[in-house]
Write an enzyme that holds these catalytic residues in place. Structure first.
Site, PDB file in Angstrom:
ATOM      1  N   HIS A 107     -11.106  62.904   1.772  1.00  0.00           N
ATOM      2  CA  HIS A 107     -10.895  61.666   1.027  1.00  0.00           C
ATOM      3  C   HIS A 107      -9.645  61.757   0.168  1.00  0.00           C
ATOM      4  CE1 HIS A 107     -13.352  64.243  -1.600  1.00  0.00           C
ATOM      5  NE2 HIS A 107     -12.905  63.558  -2.643  1.00  0.00           N
ATOM      6  N   HIS A 109      -7.854  60.184  -3.391  1.00  0.00           N
ATOM      7  CA  HIS A 109      -8.056  59.532  -4.686  1.00  0.00           C
ATOM      8  C   HIS A 109      -6.806  58.720  -5.001  1.00  0.00           C
ATOM      9  CE1 HIS A 109     -11.423  62.213  -6.085  1.00  0.00           C
ATOM     10  NE2 HIS A 109     -10.887  62.989  -5.163  1.00  0.00           N
TER      11      HIS A 109
END
Length: 144
Positions: A107, A109
């Site tokens: 992922h 951010h």
């Protein structure tokens, strides 16, 4: 967790993708989900994940998926900047426990930054108010 372990389908992002845990969504398509971080480092902290890959880190991700995620991160960051008018922004991506990763599903951010606001630590801030996250997500979504 090390860089070399099997994907754990019980991680929180896998549960979000299966609809087992709620998330405040910013946008999604058939390959990507962008949603508000429930433990944000600052206002407008968005996470971008793949809906199709079980890569845990940057070393495992398929090149086409990485390209899709990079474009999604750019699109999301642009909307965050338009919606919230920060002084800058950070895009962070952690790999392995020693590298700061806390959820082992690849992922990115996206964290808006203001000169006069300190950044909370990664994974150490408290849980955000869900109603506030929904308001912020709506602002970002409107800027897409």
């Amino acid at each position: 967790m090390t860089l070399h372990a099997p994907y754990d389908p019980s991680n929180i992002f896998a549960k979000i993708l299966r609809g087992e845990i709620p998330a405040v969504k910013v946008w999604e398509d058939d390959q990507v989900l962008a949603f508000m971080d429930a433990f944000p480092q600052g206002e407008g902290h968005v996470l971008v994940i793949s809906k199709v890959s079980t890569a845990r880190n940057l070393l495992e991700v398929e090149p086409d998926t990485l390209a899709t995620l990079a474009a999604a991160a750019q699109r999301t960051a642009s909307a965050v900047v338009k919606a919230l008018s920060p002084d800058g922004f950070s895009i962070m991506q952690f790999n392995g426990e020693a590298g700061g990763q806390t959820v082992f599903h690849l992922h990115f951010h996206i964290i808006p930054r203001w000169s006069d606001r300190p950044l909370k630590g990664h994974g150490s801030g408290g849980m955000a108010d869900m109603d506030e996250l929904k308001v912020t997500a709506a602002k970002i979504r409107a800027a897409l």
